[in-house]
Design a protein around this motif. Structure first.
Motif, PDB file in Angstrom:
ATOM      1  N   VAL A 129     -15.990 -10.444 -17.761  1.00 39.01           N
ATOM      2  CA  VAL A 129     -17.064  -9.967 -18.623  1.00 39.01           C
ATOM      3  C   VAL A 129     -17.671  -8.684 -18.058  1.00 39.01           C
ATOM      4  O   VAL A 129     -17.982  -8.603 -16.865  1.00 39.01           O
ATOM      5  N   LEU A 130     -17.832  -7.690 -18.916  1.00 37.10           N
ATOM      6  CA  LEU A 130     -18.625  -6.504 -18.598  1.00 37.10           C
ATOM      7  C   LEU A 130     -20.060  -6.809 -19.008  1.00 37.10           C
ATOM      8  O   LEU A 130     -20.304  -7.295 -20.112  1.00 37.10           O
ATOM      9  N   HIS A 131     -21.029  -6.500 -18.140  1.00 41.81           N
ATOM     10  CA  HIS A 131     -22.406  -6.927 -18.430  1.00 41.81           C
ATOM     11  C   HIS A 131     -23.409  -6.008 -17.763  1.00 41.81           C
ATOM     12  O   HIS A 131     -23.070  -5.197 -16.894  1.00 41.81           O
ATOM     13  N   ASP A 132     -24.681  -6.137 -18.179  1.00 44.09           N
ATOM     14  CA  ASP A 132     -25.751  -5.367 -17.556  1.00 44.09           C
ATOM     15  C   ASP A 132     -26.639  -6.298 -16.743  1.00 44.09           C
ATOM     16  O   ASP A 132     -26.408  -7.508 -16.697  1.00 44.09           O
ATOM     17  N   ASP A 133     -27.649  -5.735 -16.079  1.00 46.07           N
ATOM     18  CA  ASP A 133     -28.452  -6.557 -15.178  1.00 46.07           C
ATOM     19  C   ASP A 133     -29.740  -7.056 -15.819  1.00 46.07           C
ATOM     20  O   ASP A 133     -30.635  -7.545 -15.122  1.00 46.07           O
ATOM     21  N   LEU A 134     -29.833  -6.993 -17.152  1.00 53.26           N
ATOM     22  CA  LEU A 134     -30.970  -7.586 -17.848  1.00 53.26           C
ATOM     23  C   LEU A 134     -30.688  -9.031 -18.241  1.00 53.26           C
ATOM     24  O   LEU A 134     -31.515  -9.685 -18.870  1.00 53.26           O
ATOM     25  N   ILE A 135     -29.533  -9.536 -17.884  1.00 53.02           N
ATOM     26  CA  ILE A 135     -29.232 -10.934 -18.168  1.00 53.02           C
ATOM     27  C   ILE A 135     -29.612 -11.793 -16.960  1.00 53.02           C
ATOM     28  O   ILE A 135     -29.608 -11.342 -15.824  1.00 53.02           O
ATOM     29  N   ASP A 136     -29.960 -13.044 -17.243  1.00 51.46           N
ATOM     30  CA  ASP A 136     -30.241 -14.030 -16.202  1.00 51.46           C
ATOM     31  C   ASP A 136     -29.031 -14.951 -16.119  1.00 51.46           C
ATOM     32  O   ASP A 136     -28.758 -15.724 -17.043  1.00 51.46           O
ATOM     33  N   VAL A 137     -28.305 -14.842 -15.025  1.00 52.55           N
ATOM     34  CA  VAL A 137     -27.016 -15.526 -14.885  1.00 52.55           C
ATOM     35  C   VAL A 137     -27.233 -16.928 -14.340  1.00 52.55           C
ATOM     36  O   VAL A 137     -27.768 -17.103 -13.244  1.00 52.55           O
ATOM     37  N   LEU A 138     -26.777 -17.924 -15.097  1.00 49.12           N
ATOM     38  CA  LEU A 138     -26.941 -19.324 -14.716  1.00 49.12           C
ATOM     39  C   LEU A 138     -25.690 -19.899 -14.067  1.00 49.12           C
ATOM     40  O   LEU A 138     -25.772 -20.906 -13.360  1.00 49.12           O
ATOM     41  N   ALA A 139     -24.533 -19.293 -14.321  1.00 49.11           N
ATOM     42  CA  ALA A 139     -23.280 -19.751 -13.721  1.00 49.11           C
ATOM     43  C   ALA A 139     -22.306 -18.586 -13.691  1.00 49.11           C
ATOM     44  O   ALA A 139     -22.360 -17.691 -14.544  1.00 49.11           O
ATOM     45  N   THR A 140     -21.424 -18.608 -12.695  1.00 50.43           N
ATOM     46  CA  THR A 140     -20.452 -17.534 -12.527  1.00 50.43           C
ATOM     47  C   THR A 140     -19.058 -18.107 -12.285  1.00 50.43           C
ATOM     48  O   THR A 140     -18.888 -19.298 -12.043  1.00 50.43           O
ATOM     49  N   THR A 141     -18.072 -17.238 -12.327  1.00 55.07           N
ATOM     50  CA  THR A 141     -16.721 -17.555 -11.882  1.00 55.07           C
ATOM     51  C   THR A 141     -16.153 -16.340 -11.185  1.00 55.07           C
ATOM     52  O   THR A 141     -16.560 -15.205 -11.460  1.00 55.07           O
ATOM     53  N   THR A 142     -15.224 -16.549 -10.262  1.00 55.19           N
ATOM     54  CA  THR A 142     -14.642 -15.448  -9.502  1.00 55.19           C
ATOM     55  C   THR A 142     -13.155 -15.332  -9.809  1.00 55.19           C
ATOM     56  O   THR A 142     -12.407 -16.319  -9.740  1.00 55.19           O
ATOM     57  N   HIS A 143     -12.743 -14.127 -10.158  1.00 57.15           N
ATOM     58  CA  HIS A 143     -11.330 -13.815 -10.389  1.00 57.15           C
ATOM     59  C   HIS A 143     -10.718 -13.407  -9.050  1.00 57.15           C
ATOM     60  O   HIS A 143     -11.124 -12.400  -8.467  1.00 57.15           O
ATOM     61  N   PRO A 144      -9.748 -14.151  -8.569  1.00 50.48           N
ATOM     62  CA  PRO A 144      -9.180 -13.831  -7.257  1.00 50.48           C
ATOM     63  C   PRO A 144      -8.233 -12.645  -7.333  1.00 50.48           C
ATOM     64  O   PRO A 144      -7.828 -12.202  -8.411  1.00 50.48           O
ATOM     65  N   VAL A 145      -7.891 -12.153  -6.171  1.00 45.03           N
ATOM     66  CA  VAL A 145      -6.876 -11.102  -6.078  1.00 45.03           C
ATOM     67  C   VAL A 145      -5.496 -11.755  -6.099  1.00 45.03           C
ATOM     68  O   VAL A 145      -5.236 -12.698  -5.350  1.00 45.03           O
ATOM     69  N   GLN A 146      -4.634 -11.260  -6.976  1.00 41.93           N
ATOM     70  CA  GLN A 146      -3.254 -11.736  -7.050  1.00 41.93           C
ATOM     71  C   GLN A 146      -2.317 -10.539  -6.946  1.00 41.93           C
ATOM     72  O   GLN A 146      -2.653  -9.446  -7.416  1.00 41.93           O
ATOM     73  N   PRO A 147      -1.145 -10.706  -6.378  1.00 38.03           N
ATOM     74  CA  PRO A 147      -0.243  -9.553  -6.208  1.00 38.03           C
ATOM     75  C   PRO A 147       0.223  -8.956  -7.528  1.00 38.03           C
ATOM     76  O   PRO A 147       0.631  -7.790  -7.561  1.00 38.03           O
ATOM     77  N   TYR A 148       0.166  -9.716  -8.618  1.00 37.28           N
ATOM     78  CA  TYR A 148       0.621  -9.201  -9.915  1.00 37.28           C
ATOM     79  C   TYR A 148      -0.518  -8.639 -10.752  1.00 37.28           C
ATOM     80  O   TYR A 148      -0.331  -8.303 -11.922  1.00 37.28           O
TER      81      TYR A 148
END
Length: 235
Positions: free
Chosen positions: A160-179
């Motif tokens: 997600v592309l987002h700005d900092d006026l949102i209040d984030v309640l949960a996140t997820t992390t996209h890992p680094v993959q060789p592809y």
């Protein structure tokens, strides 16, 4: 006592099952005192009188277009106190050409990274990854996420592309993959709220299918988000 009004606006790309997905929550809304109106066109947002008496909008419209009049009507209603809630592409991938809509929502779907090319079979499951939804400190203190611990899903993981006026309640992390072309892990919001004038916006990125919406944690987030966003929602 006069019932609150919930307006469901649905349509767009059928791959997100806008009818079946929104129908899942109609009984919940009715049990909680809402008179539910369902529209298949976003032009309803241009109906000023209707929007003035609408307490909550549940939108499920992936991609598509929105007229200036409809977008302005939705934004004006939210500023005046109408709540807005949605999930997945039905709210975070709507009306890509409308910068004003994107500002209202505070975030925009960019992609959903796919599997290793060697594991792809040529259907939508190529984009199904197992990932963790991590509750933020702000989320743990928020009624939408109360009692929900970190959990895993196997479905599309939204970047997600987002700005900092949102209040984030949960996140997820996209890992680094060789592809993949990025070079460090990227964290995206999964659930966020946004205060816009007198109105509340709630976005949850899980919800690609009805089955995902029926995952207990996801269903709870949507149901609580609907109540919290509503004009007469609890603090």
């Amino acid at each position: 006592m006069t019932a609150r009004t919930a307006l469901i606006v649905r349509g767009g790309w059928d791959g997100h099952h806008p009818v079946d997905a929104t129908n899942l929550f109609v009984p919940f809304l009715e049990r909680n005192g809402f008179a539910v109106l369902i529209e298949e066109s976003n032009e309803v947002y241009a109906d000023e009188a209707l929007m003035r008496r609408t307490d909550l909008v549940l939108q499920s419209v992936t991609m598509s277009e929105i007229s200036h009049e409809a977008q302005a009507g939705l934004a004006a209603a939210v500023r005046a106190g109408t709540g807005l809630m949605g999930w997945h592409g039905g709210i975070a991938d709507s009306y890509r050409a409308s910068s004003d809509y994107l500002q209202l929502i505070g975030g925009q779907f960019a992609t959903h990274p796919s599997k290793d090319p060697a594991l792809r079979v040529g259907d939508e499951t190529d984009n199904y990854l197992t990932y963790t939804v991590e509750i933020t400190d702000a989320g743990r203190a928020h009624p939408i996420m109360e009692g929900i611990e970190d959990f895993t899903l196997t479905t599309e993981q939204y970047w997600v592309l987002h700005d900092d006026l949102i209040d984030v309640l949960a996140t997820t992390t996209h890992p680094v993959q060789p592809y993949h072309p990025w070079h460090r892990p990227i964290t995206s919001p999964v659930v966020w709220t946004r205060q816009w004038g007198a109105g509340r916006v709630v976005v949850a990125t899980p919800g690609h299918s009805v089955e995902v919406l029926q995952v207990p944690q996801v269903q709870a987030i949507v149901e609580r988000g609907l109540l919290w966003a509503s004009r007469t929602g609890s603090e």
